[in-house]
Structure formats: structure tokens, C-alpha cells
Design a protein around this motif. Structure first.
Motif, PDB file in Angstrom:
ATOM      1  N   GLU A 166       0.794  -1.183  -0.077  1.00 36.44           N
ATOM      2  CA  GLU A 166       0.060   0.101   0.009  1.00 36.44           C
ATOM      3  C   GLU A 166       0.784   1.314   0.126  1.00 36.44           C
ATOM      4  O   GLU A 166       0.623   2.250  -0.613  1.00 36.44           O
ATOM      5  CB  GLU A 166      -1.100   0.021   1.194  1.00 36.44           C
ATOM      6  CG  GLU A 166      -1.862   1.278   1.063  1.00 36.44           C
ATOM      7  CD  GLU A 166      -2.452   1.570   2.579  1.00 36.44           C
ATOM      8  OE1 GLU A 166      -3.635   1.671   2.440  1.00 36.44           O
ATOM      9  OE2 GLU A 166      -1.897   1.370   3.362  1.00 36.44           O
ATOM     10  N   LEU A 167       1.841   1.298   0.803  1.00 40.09           N
ATOM     11  CA  LEU A 167       2.740   2.445   0.802  1.00 40.09           C
ATOM     12  C   LEU A 167       3.533   2.630  -0.551  1.00 40.09           C
ATOM     13  O   LEU A 167       3.665   3.852  -0.958  1.00 40.09           O
ATOM     14  CB  LEU A 167       3.833   1.988   1.918  1.00 40.09           C
ATOM     15  CG  LEU A 167       3.432   2.071   3.404  1.00 40.09           C
ATOM     16  CD1 LEU A 167       4.410   1.727   4.258  1.00 40.09           C
ATOM     17  CD2 LEU A 167       2.661   3.481   3.748  1.00 40.09           C
ATOM     18  N   CYS A 168       3.882   1.677  -1.109  1.00 46.54           N
ATOM     19  CA  CYS A 168       4.632   1.752  -2.417  1.00 46.54           C
ATOM     20  C   CYS A 168       3.360   2.271  -3.497  1.00 46.54           C
ATOM     21  O   CYS A 168       3.779   2.968  -4.396  1.00 46.54           O
ATOM     22  CB  CYS A 168       5.327   0.489  -2.729  1.00 46.54           C
ATOM     23  SG  CYS A 168       5.908   0.405  -4.658  1.00 46.54           S
ATOM     24  N   TYR A 169       2.131   1.731  -3.396  1.00 41.97           N
ATOM     25  CA  TYR A 169       1.331   2.201  -4.323  1.00 41.97           C
ATOM     26  C   TYR A 169       0.989   3.553  -4.241  1.00 41.97           C
ATOM     27  O   TYR A 169       1.002   4.360  -5.033  1.00 41.97           O
ATOM     28  CB  TYR A 169       0.075   1.447  -4.070  1.00 41.97           C
ATOM     29  CG  TYR A 169      -1.116   1.727  -4.950  1.00 41.97           C
ATOM     30  CD1 TYR A 169      -1.429   1.471  -6.331  1.00 41.97           C
ATOM     31  CD2 TYR A 169      -2.139   2.403  -4.373  1.00 41.97           C
ATOM     32  CE1 TYR A 169      -2.321   1.906  -7.100  1.00 41.97           C
ATOM     33  CE2 TYR A 169      -3.134   3.081  -5.014  1.00 41.97           C
ATOM     34  CZ  TYR A 169      -3.273   2.529  -6.559  1.00 41.97           C
ATOM     35  OH  TYR A 169      -4.347   3.069  -7.128  1.00 41.97           O
ATOM     36  N   ASP A 170       0.701   3.938  -2.879  1.00 42.35           N
ATOM     37  CA  ASP A 170       0.503   5.341  -2.765  1.00 42.35           C
ATOM     38  C   ASP A 170       1.498   6.326  -3.469  1.00 42.35           C
ATOM     39  O   ASP A 170       1.284   7.502  -3.884  1.00 42.35           O
ATOM     40  CB  ASP A 170       0.303   5.641  -1.221  1.00 42.35           C
ATOM     41  CG  ASP A 170      -0.988   5.216  -0.615  1.00 42.35           C
ATOM     42  OD1 ASP A 170      -1.752   4.721  -1.545  1.00 42.35           O
ATOM     43  OD2 ASP A 170      -0.951   4.866   0.522  1.00 42.35           O
ATOM     44  N   TRP A 171       2.889   6.055  -3.059  1.00 41.89           N
ATOM     45  CA  TRP A 171       3.848   6.790  -3.535  1.00 41.89           C
ATOM     46  C   TRP A 171       4.134   6.722  -5.156  1.00 41.89           C
ATOM     47  O   TRP A 171       4.048   7.871  -5.801  1.00 41.89           O
ATOM     48  CB  TRP A 171       5.392   6.140  -3.082  1.00 41.89           C
ATOM     49  CG  TRP A 171       6.568   6.886  -3.677  1.00 41.89           C
ATOM     50  CD1 TRP A 171       6.876   8.067  -3.612  1.00 41.89           C
ATOM     51  CD2 TRP A 171       7.411   6.505  -4.962  1.00 41.89           C
ATOM     52  NE1 TRP A 171       8.038   8.744  -4.457  1.00 41.89           N
ATOM     53  CE2 TRP A 171       8.133   7.293  -5.346  1.00 41.89           C
ATOM     54  CE3 TRP A 171       7.022   5.181  -5.407  1.00 41.89           C
ATOM     55  CZ2 TRP A 171       9.077   7.122  -6.138  1.00 41.89           C
ATOM     56  CZ3 TRP A 171       8.293   4.795  -6.408  1.00 41.89           C
ATOM     57  CH2 TRP A 171       9.046   5.974  -7.077  1.00 41.89           C
ATOM     58  N   LEU A 172       3.683   5.651  -5.824  1.00 41.94           N
ATOM     59  CA  LEU A 172       3.699   5.590  -7.284  1.00 41.94           C
ATOM     60  C   LEU A 172       2.594   6.360  -7.828  1.00 41.94           C
ATOM     61  O   LEU A 172       2.523   7.167  -8.895  1.00 41.94           O
ATOM     62  CB  LEU A 172       3.466   4.168  -7.560  1.00 41.94           C
ATOM     63  CG  LEU A 172       4.758   3.348  -7.704  1.00 41.94           C
ATOM     64  CD1 LEU A 172       4.371   1.885  -8.165  1.00 41.94           C
ATOM     65  CD2 LEU A 172       5.761   3.756  -8.456  1.00 41.94           C
ATOM     66  N   LYS A 173       1.402   6.366  -7.187  1.00 35.91           N
ATOM     67  CA  LYS A 173       0.176   7.117  -7.510  1.00 35.91           C
ATOM     68  C   LYS A 173       0.310   8.442  -7.346  1.00 35.91           C
ATOM     69  O   LYS A 173      -0.088   9.430  -8.299  1.00 35.91           O
ATOM     70  CB  LYS A 173      -1.034   6.415  -6.867  1.00 35.91           C
ATOM     71  CG  LYS A 173      -2.374   6.754  -7.478  1.00 35.91           C
ATOM     72  CD  LYS A 173      -2.572   6.015  -8.809  1.00 35.91           C
ATOM     73  CE  LYS A 173      -4.010   6.147  -9.417  1.00 35.91           C
ATOM     74  NZ  LYS A 173      -4.289   5.579 -10.602  1.00 35.91           N
ATOM     75  N   GLU A 174       0.866   8.809  -6.291  1.00 38.00           N
ATOM     76  CA  GLU A 174       0.675  10.401  -5.620  1.00 38.00           C
ATOM     77  C   GLU A 174       1.860  11.071  -5.669  1.00 38.00           C
ATOM     78  O   GLU A 174       2.004  12.176  -5.989  1.00 38.00           O
ATOM     79  CB  GLU A 174       0.139  10.525  -4.414  1.00 38.00           C
ATOM     80  CG  GLU A 174      -1.173   9.918  -4.107  1.00 38.00           C
ATOM     81  CD  GLU A 174      -2.538  10.436  -5.116  1.00 38.00           C
ATOM     82  OE1 GLU A 174      -2.240  11.566  -5.603  1.00 38.00           O
ATOM     83  OE2 GLU A 174      -3.429   9.955  -5.255  1.00 38.00           O
ATOM     84  N   LYS A 175       2.960  10.326  -5.722  1.00 35.67           N
ATOM     85  CA  LYS A 175       4.249  10.812  -5.647  1.00 35.67           C
ATOM     86  C   LYS A 175       4.696  11.771  -4.506  1.00 35.67           C
ATOM     87  O   LYS A 175       5.360  12.734  -4.488  1.00 35.67           O
ATOM     88  CB  LYS A 175       4.823  11.516  -6.966  1.00 35.67           C
ATOM     89  CG  LYS A 175       5.020  10.577  -8.340  1.00 35.67           C
ATOM     90  CD  LYS A 175       6.101   9.595  -8.017  1.00 35.67           C
ATOM     91  CE  LYS A 175       6.503   8.963  -9.108  1.00 35.67           C
ATOM     92  NZ  LYS A 175       5.565   7.954  -9.577  1.00 35.67           N
ATOM     93  N   LYS A 176       3.828  11.436  -3.161  1.00 29.67           N
ATOM     94  CA  LYS A 176       4.176  12.548  -2.205  1.00 29.67           C
ATOM     95  C   LYS A 176       5.049  11.663  -1.231  1.00 29.67           C
ATOM     96  O   LYS A 176       5.456  10.575  -1.323  1.00 29.67           O
ATOM     97  CB  LYS A 176       2.864  12.334  -1.366  1.00 29.67           C
ATOM     98  CG  LYS A 176       1.753  13.162  -2.057  1.00 29.67           C
ATOM     99  CD  LYS A 176       0.415  12.986  -1.215  1.00 29.67           C
ATOM    100  CE  LYS A 176      -0.672  13.747  -1.649  1.00 29.67           C
ATOM    101  NZ  LYS A 176      -1.838  13.848  -0.823  1.00 29.67           N
ATOM    102  N   ASP A 177       5.890  12.642  -0.900  1.00 27.30           N
ATOM    103  CA  ASP A 177       6.968  12.017   0.247  1.00 27.30           C
ATOM    104  C   ASP A 177       6.453  11.506   1.332  1.00 27.30           C
ATOM    105  O   ASP A 177       5.468  11.776   1.994  1.00 27.30           O
ATOM    106  CB  ASP A 177       7.872  13.255   0.657  1.00 27.30           C
ATOM    107  CG  ASP A 177       8.562  13.977  -0.560  1.00 27.30           C
ATOM    108  OD1 ASP A 177       9.183  13.282  -1.376  1.00 27.30           O
ATOM    109  OD2 ASP A 177       9.040  15.346  -0.573  1.00 27.30           O
TER     110      ASP A 177
END
Length: 245
Positions: free
Chosen positions: A72-83
């Protein structure tokens, strides 16, 4: 004719070399059902390669992919590119660096992979498979907070705290454990420091996370025979890396 097996694989944490090794040791074939308990990324350097391998494996094998918190953490970063500094400190930095060379087509395929992950899997023998745990006394179908499936640690803590002699028929046996013949989880490493860790059962809960992100091996278990196969300690397959140590 070879009997089809149900095999469960613990937290991989980008350790593709360990995954390939343990699949070979277990002599996995397309007749087997393979249940992956989540946390496919965050740890070793081959995050992109690991997910590519799993996507390809699903084309030829009967695979069940469970959602892990790191997925989930990786997905959120890939999707939103948030730090997310906490994610980076817990294996995310290696994943971020792995994705630096990934093209748009690869990233889109991976987003679809993460979006298709299941919160839990219940088989015909009433065996439950999920990444972490659940808290609802009536079982997973009644869980209010879906994030519990891949963040909770109290299920394993509860199972370990029980008197081994307590039976399901006992008045005080935990209600949430009574619904399933067996429960298979990962998420909480049995040990982060030992290299000779094996999957462990407490009550009717099997923990398959043998610390592949740290000093331990990646493990596979046959749910019927309880035969276990393990890779070499994963850190020895990535000798120039620190993993999540």
C-alpha cells in the motif's frame, strides 16, 4: 498423477533471488496453488524485478496475491508521488531507487498489480490467509477497518499469549480464532536477527514471516503436509546491501 498443493509464501520484501531459489527448492509447478501473503517490496534492491516476476508468474500459475502494508505504501507513492519519510526509512528508499529506471508502461502494470491485491483469502477448507490480522470478533467479513488486514499485529500477539492447552471449546478461547480451521499470516517477523527461523504456529495461527527483510530466509509451507522450504538467509544473496537491518 501429482497432487495439487496449496503453498504459502511469506513476506518477500523485494528479495527476488530468494523467491526464485525457494520456488526451485519446493519444486513448484503450475498444478500448485500459491498464496503470497504480501509485502512484495521494500527491503532489497530488486523491487521492480520482483513485481515483474510475480506478474509473469500469474500468467502460468494459480496465484493468490494478498495485500501487505508495504505494498500500500509503495502504491501510494507511485500514484501520488508524495514524500513519506517513514516509508523511506523502512525499506522504501530501496524501492524508490529501483523504480527510478522503470518506464511508464512498467509503472502502469505495477499499479494494476497493486490494485488487484486481495485483503484476505478463504479457501474451501476454511483456512484464512491474510497479511497481518483482524479484530472483529465475528470474523473478517465483519471487519470495519480494512487497513487492519495489513497493519494489525494483535492477532499474532493474541495467539502467542494463549495457553497451549486451551481448546476451541473453552469458554474463554478467543472468538475471532474460532471461525477458521487455520489462519496464515506474515507481517510480524518471528525474528529480525536470527538466520535459522522457521514458520511458527501458536493456537491455530501460522506466522510465515521468517525475517526475509532482515537476517532470515524466505519461507514456503505446504498447508496440508506442513512441509517447509526455505531460501538461504536473504541478506547473503544481497551481500552489498543492508536491507531493512
Amino acid at each position: 498423477m501429482k497432487k495439487s498443493r496449496t503453498l504459502v509464501i511469506g513476506d518477500i520484501h523485494s528479495g527476488l533471488s530468494a523467491l526464485e531459489q525457494v520456488l526451485e527448492k519446493a519444486k513448484v509447478t503450475s498444478d500448485d496453488k500459491i498464496v503470497f501473503l504480501g509485502d512484495y517490496v521494500d527491503g532489497w534492491s530488486t523491487a521492480v524485478e520482483t513485481v515483474n516476476f510475480l506478474i509473469a508468474l500469474k500468467e502460468t500459475h494459480n496465484c493468490v496475491f494478498i495485500q501487505g502494508n508495504h505494498d500500500e505504501l509503495c502504491y501510494d507513492w507511485l500514484k501520488e508521488k508524495k514524500d513519506n519519510p517513514i516509508w523511506l526509512q523502512h525499506g522504501g528508499q530501496a524501492t524508490l531507487e529501483s523504480y527510478e529506471e522503470a518506464d511508464d508502461k512498467t509503472i502502469e502494470a505495477h499499479l494494476q498489480f497493486y490494485e488487484g491485491l486481495e485483503n484476505y483469502h478463504l479457501d474451501s477448507a476454511n483456512r484464512l490467509f491474510l497479511h497481518a490480522g483482524f479484530t472483529n470478533l465475528k470474523g473478517v467479513e465483519h471487519e470495519y477497518f480494512t487497513k487492519t488486514f495489513y497493519w494489525d499485529r494483535t492477532l499474532w500477539e493474541l495467539a502467542q499469549s494463549l495457553n497451549p492447552e486451551m481448546l476451541k471449546e473453552d469458554e474463554y478461547y478467543p472468538s475471532r480464532l474460532k471461525h477458521y480451521s487455520e489462519i496464515y499470516i506474515g507481517h510480524t517477523p518471528i525474528s529480525k536477527k536470527l538466520s535459522d527461523v522457521v514458520p511458527t504456529m501458536s493456537a491455530n495461527v501460522w506466522n510465515i514471516d521468517t525475517g526475509a527483510a532482515f537476517k532470515g530466509p524466505l519461507s514456503v509451507i505446504d498447508v496440508d503436509t506442513k512441509e517447509i522450504w526455505q531460501s538461504d538467509p536473504v541478506h547473503t544473496l544481497y551481500p552489498t546491501e543492508k536491507g531493512r537491518n
